[in-house]
Design an enzyme around this catalytic site. Structure first.
Site, mmCIF file in Angstrom:
data_model
loop_
_atom_site.group_PDB
_atom_site.id
_atom_site.type_symbol
_atom_site.label_atom_id
_atom_site.label_comp_id
_atom_site.label_asym_id
_atom_site.label_seq_id
_atom_site.Cartn_x
_atom_site.Cartn_y
_atom_site.Cartn_z
ATOM 1 N NE ARG A 23 -3.929 -1.714 2.239
ATOM 2 C CZ ARG A 23 -4.659 -2.073 3.225
ATOM 3 N NH1 ARG A 23 -4.668 -1.371 4.323
ATOM 4 N NH2 ARG A 23 -5.411 -3.139 3.153
ATOM 5 C CB CYS A 44 -9.176 -18.882 14.177
ATOM 6 S SG CYS A 44 -7.682 -17.896 14.253
ATOM 7 C CG ASN A 302 -4.273 -10.576 11.329
ATOM 8 O OD1 ASN A 302 -4.142 -10.443 10.119
ATOM 9 N ND2 ASN A 302 -4.756 -11.683 11.877
ATOM 10 C CD1 TRP A 431 -25.697 -1.564 39.772
ATOM 11 C CD2 TRP A 431 -23.506 -1.187 39.552
ATOM 12 N NE1 TRP A 431 -25.406 -0.436 40.496
ATOM 13 C CE2 TRP A 431 -24.050 -0.175 40.373
ATOM 14 C CE3 TRP A 431 -22.142 -1.138 39.271
ATOM 15 C CZ2 TRP A 431 -23.284 0.843 40.919
ATOM 16 C CZ3 TRP A 431 -21.375 -0.126 39.823
ATOM 17 C CH2 TRP A 431 -21.955 0.861 40.635
ATOM 18 N NE ARG A 439 -21.390 -2.948 43.296
ATOM 19 C CZ ARG A 439 -22.638 -3.274 42.965
ATOM 20 N NH1 ARG A 439 -23.379 -2.418 42.306
ATOM 21 N NH2 ARG A 439 -23.149 -4.431 43.301
HETATM 22 C C1 LIG Z 1 -7.018 -24.775 15.464
HETATM 23 C C2 LIG Z 1 -6.581 -23.371 15.744
HETATM 24 C C3 LIG Z 1 -7.493 -22.459 16.242
HETATM 25 C C4 LIG Z 1 -7.091 -21.148 16.497
HETATM 26 N N1 LIG Z 1 -8.014 -20.262 17.002
HETATM 27 C C5 LIG Z 1 -7.640 -18.980 17.254
HETATM 28 C C6 LIG Z 1 -8.585 -18.029 17.731
HETATM 29 O O1 LIG Z 1 -9.758 -18.355 17.930
HETATM 30 N N2 LIG Z 1 -8.156 -16.768 17.950
HETATM 31 C C7 LIG Z 1 -6.860 -16.374 17.724
HETATM 32 O O2 LIG Z 1 -6.530 -15.191 17.933
HETATM 33 N N3 LIG Z 1 -5.938 -17.255 17.253
HETATM 34 C C8 LIG Z 1 -6.305 -18.533 17.017
HETATM 35 N N4 LIG Z 1 -5.384 -19.433 16.532
HETATM 36 C C9 LIG Z 1 -3.981 -18.998 16.330
HETATM 37 C C10 LIG Z 1 -3.801 -18.342 14.979
HETATM 38 O O3 LIG Z 1 -4.271 -19.161 13.960
HETATM 39 C C11 LIG Z 1 -2.321 -18.059 14.797
HETATM 40 O O4 LIG Z 1 -1.875 -17.255 15.847
HETATM 41 C C12 LIG Z 1 -2.051 -17.346 13.466
HETATM 42 O O5 LIG Z 1 -2.377 -18.158 12.392
HETATM 43 C C13 LIG Z 1 -0.580 -16.956 13.409
HETATM 44 O O6 LIG Z 1 -0.271 -16.469 12.134
HETATM 45 P P1 LIG Z 1 1.219 -16.599 11.593
HETATM 46 O O7 LIG Z 1 1.189 -16.081 10.207
HETATM 47 O O8 LIG Z 1 2.143 -16.021 12.586
HETATM 48 O O9 LIG Z 1 1.521 -18.160 11.605
HETATM 49 P P2 LIG Z 1 0.881 -19.303 10.697
HETATM 50 O O10 LIG Z 1 -0.572 -19.099 10.539
HETATM 51 O O11 LIG Z 1 1.347 -20.601 11.291
HETATM 52 O O12 LIG Z 1 1.572 -19.081 9.288
HETATM 53 C C14 LIG Z 1 2.931 -19.312 9.083
HETATM 54 C C15 LIG Z 1 3.097 -19.770 7.656
HETATM 55 O O13 LIG Z 1 4.480 -19.866 7.355
HETATM 56 C C16 LIG Z 1 4.685 -20.987 6.540
HETATM 57 N N5 LIG Z 1 6.088 -21.371 6.668
HETATM 58 C C17 LIG Z 1 6.729 -21.786 7.783
HETATM 59 N N6 LIG Z 1 8.014 -22.037 7.520
HETATM 60 C C18 LIG Z 1 8.201 -21.772 6.193
HETATM 61 C C19 LIG Z 1 9.313 -21.852 5.332
HETATM 62 N N7 LIG Z 1 10.507 -22.261 5.770
HETATM 63 N N8 LIG Z 1 9.144 -21.512 4.032
HETATM 64 C C20 LIG Z 1 7.933 -21.095 3.564
HETATM 65 N N9 LIG Z 1 6.849 -21.021 4.347
HETATM 66 C C21 LIG Z 1 6.982 -21.342 5.649
HETATM 67 C C22 LIG Z 1 3.718 -22.015 7.093
HETATM 68 O O14 LIG Z 1 3.431 -23.029 6.155
HETATM 69 C C23 LIG Z 1 2.511 -21.151 7.418
HETATM 70 O O15 LIG Z 1 1.572 -21.096 6.365
HETATM 71 C C24 LIG Z 1 -5.755 -20.758 16.250
HETATM 72 C C25 LIG Z 1 -4.827 -21.684 15.747
HETATM 73 C C26 LIG Z 1 -5.240 -22.972 15.489
HETATM 74 C C27 LIG Z 1 -4.232 -23.961 14.945
#
Ligand SMILES: Cc1cc2nc3c(=O)[nH]c(=O)nc-3n(C[C@H](O)[C@H](O)[C@H](O)COP(=O)(O)OP(=O)(O)OC[C@H]3O[C@@H](n4cnc5c(N)ncnc54)[C@H](O)[C@@H]3O)c2cc1C
Length: 449
Positions: A23, A44, A302, A431, A439
């Site tokens: 952006r 999630c 995020n 309340w 409280r």
């Molecule tokens: C079942 C479940 C339910 C959840 N529910 C909630 C919820 O209700 N509320 C909430 O806030 N959070 C929830 N979470 C947590 C949330 O999903 C994670 O915190 C979030 O997805 C983190 O995002 P991220 O991008 O840091 O990691 P990820 O989502 O794990 O993404 C990391 C990405 O990097 C890729 N990657 C890793 N290493 C490499 C590499 N060497 N080369 C290329 N790609 C690579 C992986 O394949 C993956 O796609 C939940 C998680 C799970 C598993």
């Protein structure tokens, strides 16, 4: 030549940064590398796909094609980064589809590597019937099992929020026997045990067999072995937590801290020049305990990634930290938590009062009103809120957001009692339960009249 940003990780921690950077910098070349097949998906939502509430395809918020066409990001899926060379400023990439390995140079590198599920080294672990619940591949397999409808006995190992949500999913699918095993004294170790006990009671009322204080000893075909006896299982699901996926970064010389999570400053910059990180792979600063923590939540990923992306794009943004807010649901019981539990507050050196109250989610006389229990910790002398937990029925959990806001603002229990929160009978008692808790905490802090 255009400046090139390489992003590793195609989900929230990676792609929210990539889109923010785009952006602000139309001229930047952005290459994003994801080892899996999907991008910008909602892990999630996995339990709700397994439970039949949500369609699998709806979990993908933005496909690789959309990243390319809408944001001009060179999104490469099934391309895994195998190594980072900070001096030569390139990453080594394995293209799993094309079965080739190549290098991509970078001017800036952003790490959204996520977390790896904890897999205990126990006998029989590689048994085909032990499923994880982390990736969309896991979701597809679990959905397949759930839809076949032949499962009679599901055992979930781990009674954190993910374990509970998966247990709920199989209850909804009509599975006759769902057991949850956890070595902790109570389910949901992120709550105090007295609040956890309310959740385990709710689970039992839903027909779930809760085995807390039970350690897993191993796995056999169709069996989970525990120190409390063997449990027959058509399916075993493992949800015992995650660790930061930081090995790639640490091997390259990027500094790591608590639990091996990548160290970042408030602008999401790592120890390496021109390298940022966000999400489950990195640390967060806890605004109440004033310590570094590892919090694996989509909310945090995020926000951190947005901050990183703004900074990469030449803007200025900071991520001040977390208070540890989370909500979940187990059938009709809702749970919320924020700040420090009693154990965490004690470990951080705080002295505190505990106010625990019972109330209702709507005016007591209003149809559909439900039970709610609110527990609040406030620091002695200063009266500052330290943490809160909520267990109740529909309408309970999201009240934790008021507590999280008060915590972030550093409010005292007394200041909270004066908050001008809304009221009408269909929504709350006059309340609100969070104010009743504030409280009570104020009264306790004032001491005997
Ligand atoms: C079942 C479940 C339910 C959840 N529910 C909630 C919820 O209700 N509320 C909430 O806030 N959070 C929830 N979470 C947590 C949330 O999903 C994670 O915190 C979030 O997805 C983190 O995002 P991220 O991008 O840091 O990691 P990820 O989502 O794990 O993404 C990391 C990405 O990097 C890729 N990657 C890793 N290493 C490499 C590499 N060497 N080369 C290329 N790609 C690579 C992986 O394949 C993956 O796609 C939940 C998680 C799970 C598993």
């Amino acid at each position: 030549m255009a400046e090139r940003l390489v992003v590793i990780g195609g989900d929230a921690g990676g792609m929210a940064a990539a889109t923010q950077a785009r952006r602000r910098r139309a001229d930047m070349e952005i290459v994003a590398l994801e080892k899996g097949r999907w991008t910008s998906y909602s892990a999630c939502g996995i339990p709700y796909v397994v439970g039949g509430d949500v369609a699998f395809d709806d979990l993908v918020v933005r496909s690789p094609e959309e990243h390319r066409s809408r944001s001009n990001i060179d999104m490469r899926v099934q391309h895994e980064v195998m190594g980072i060379d900070l001096d030569a400023r390139h990453v080594e990439v394995r293209d799993h589809e094309g079965d080739t390995t190549y290098r991509v140079g970078f001017d800036r590198l952003h790490l959204g590597l996520g977390a790896v599920p904890i897999r205990p080294e126990l006998p029989g672990m590689e048994d085909a019937h032990v499923h994880g619940v982390q990736t969309l591949e896991d979701a597809a397999e679990l959905l397949d099992d759930a839809e076949r409808g032949a499962l009679k006995r599901v055992v979930v190992v781990g009674a954190g929020y993910i374990g509970l949500e998966i247990a709920e999913a199989f209850v909804k699918r009509g599975c006759p026997s769902v057991t949850v095993v956890d070595r902790g004294p109570e389910v949901m170790g992120t709550l105090d045990p007295d609040m956890g006990a309310m959740v385990s009671q709710a689970m039992r009322e839903e027909g779930i067999d809760v085995r807390s204080g039970t350690a897993v000893a191993g796995f056999e075909h169709g069996k989970l072995l525990t120190d409390g006896g063997d449990l027959d299982a058509d399916l075993i699901v493992l949800g015992i937590g995650v660790l930061p996926n930081s090995a790639l970064a640490a091997d390259a010389g990027v500094a790591v801290g608590v639990k091996g999570a990548i160290k970042v400053d408030p602008r999401q910059r790592t120890s390496a020049d021109g390298v940022t990180a966000a999400g489950d792979c990195c640390e967060s600063f806890h605004l109440v305990s004033r310590q570094q923590v590892h919090v694996a939540l989509g909310t945090v990923a995020n926000k951190q990634a947005r901050v990183a992306g703004i900074n990469i794009g030449g803007g200025y943004a900071t991520f001040p930290g977390v208070v540890g807010t989370a909500v979940t649901r187990l059938c009709s019981t809702e749970v919320g938590r924020t700040g420090l539990t009693e154990r965490e507050a004690t470990a951080a050196g705080f002295e505190y009062v505990v106010a625990k109250i019972e109330s209702t989610t709507r005016a007591g006389y209003f149809p559909g009103t439900q039970r709610i229990t609110v527990k609040m910790l406030a620091e002695k002398r200063s009266g500052r809120l330290l943490g809160a937990q909520i267990v109740g029925r529909e309408g309970a959990a999201k009240r934790i957001d008021v507590m999280a806001t008060a915590l972030t603002a550093g409010m005292t229990a007394e200041e909270m009692t004066a908050l001008d929160l809304s009221y009408a009978p269909p929504f709350s008692p006059v309340w609100d339960p969070v104010l009743v808790a504030a409280r009570k905490a104020t009264d306790l802090l004032d001491g005997p009249a």
